[in-house]
Design an enzyme around this catalytic site. Structure first.
Site, PDB file in Angstrom:
ATOM      1  CE  LYS A 133      -4.741  -1.061   1.949  1.00 18.76           C
ATOM      2  NZ  LYS A 133      -5.698  -1.713   2.418  1.00 18.76           N
TER       3      LYS A 133
ATOM      4  NE  ARG B 141      -8.804  -7.811   0.655  1.00 13.78           N
ATOM      5  CZ  ARG B 141      -7.580  -7.630   0.023  1.00 13.78           C
ATOM      6  NH1 ARG B 141      -7.146  -6.225   0.338  1.00 13.78           N
ATOM      7  NH2 ARG B 141      -8.715  -7.208  -1.225  1.00 13.78           N
TER       8      ARG B 141
END
Length: 271
Positions: A218, A252
């Site tokens: 991210k 995740r």
């Protein structure tokens, strides 16, 4: 349907989208989906998370029928190639969630809005009795990065949000053992707020519900380092370890083998 979260697990990302933020995660054909599923299996995934609607900041709106077409394509492949693999559907639409359950049986529902974007989501999940991942976000993918102002510090805000939201979920009929919390790294949070939230993740874990951490590749990694999502694997592994250390039980991730190795090493370290 129940998932065993008594020890850390790896959730593999399977994006059936043409516009997810990390190009390496995009698969759009049944053949590419099957290759990805087999890769996840070989890497040691404990579950697979299927998304048909990119939730990156500013992503375009996907019509419900197109989202379902993508999800259905991937779910059919997973059920054929790995029939015993727990599957999560990453959607905030109750219609998509209900069709997935009706067509393929029990699945985990992974909702970036914790039921805020579709008032029918929580009743649908409660009726189905399936596991539910509730994530913290303000606004929606189109507006969330304009909504990063909080009255208090970000950790206090997120913990207070989930204290109230869990009460709502339980009152709506969800079973306690089916609730998983996701602090929503990167969703309506600045780079600095993401790291504040990471530093206080143990406070969310202290609520007593399993916590899912979605940090993989991210912007809190690549913007800090001045790189790209494709160059963010080392940062992902480092932050994944920190999430496990503070009590998160689901990672995740895009990179399954590396996350599975991290979990294995962490378990040995902890023991």
């Amino acid at each position: 349907m129940q998932i065993d979260l008594s020890q850390p697990r790896v959730m593999a990302i399977l994006n059936v989208t043409p516009d997810s933020f990390y190009a390496g995660s995009r698969v759009v054909t049944p053949e590419a989906v099957e290759a990805r599923v087999r890769e996840c299996l070989a890497g040691g995934a404990d579950m697979i998370d299927i998304g048909g609607y990119s939730s990156r900041s500013g992503a375009g709106v996907v019509p419900p029928d197109e989202e379902w077409r993508r999800v259905e394509t991937a779910l059919a492949v997973v059920r054929r190639v790995a029939p015993g693999m727990p599957v999560s559907v990453d959607t905030f639409r109750s219609w998509v969630a209900q069709r997935a359950i009706d067509t393929f049986g029990p699945v985990i529902i992974n909702d970036i809005s914790a039921g805020e974007l579709d008032p029918q989501m929580i009743p649908a999940v409660a009726r189905a009795g399936v596991p539910y991942v509730a994530m913290h976000m303000q606004g929606d993918p189109q507006t969330m990065q304009t909504l990063t102002d909080y009255r208090r510090d970000i950790v206090t805000e997120v913990v207070a949000y989930f204290e109230q939201r869990v009460d709502y979920l339980l009152a709506a009929g969800l079973r306690r053992e089916n609730i998983v919390l996701d602090p929503g790294f990167g969703f309506a949070k600045t780079l600095e707020q993401n790291y504040e939230l990471l530093a206080g993740l143990h406070r969310l874990c202290a609520l007593g519900y399993p916590v899912l951490a979605g940090l993989s590749r991210k912007s809190m990694i690549y913007r800090l380092l001045g790189t790209t999502p494709g160059e963010s694997l080392a940062g992902t592994v480092a932050l994944g370890w920190e999430c496990l250390r503070q009590g998160a039980v689901v990672l995740r991730v895009h990179d399954v083998r590396e996350a599975a190795d991290t979990v294995k090493i962490f378990n040995m370290f902890r023991s």
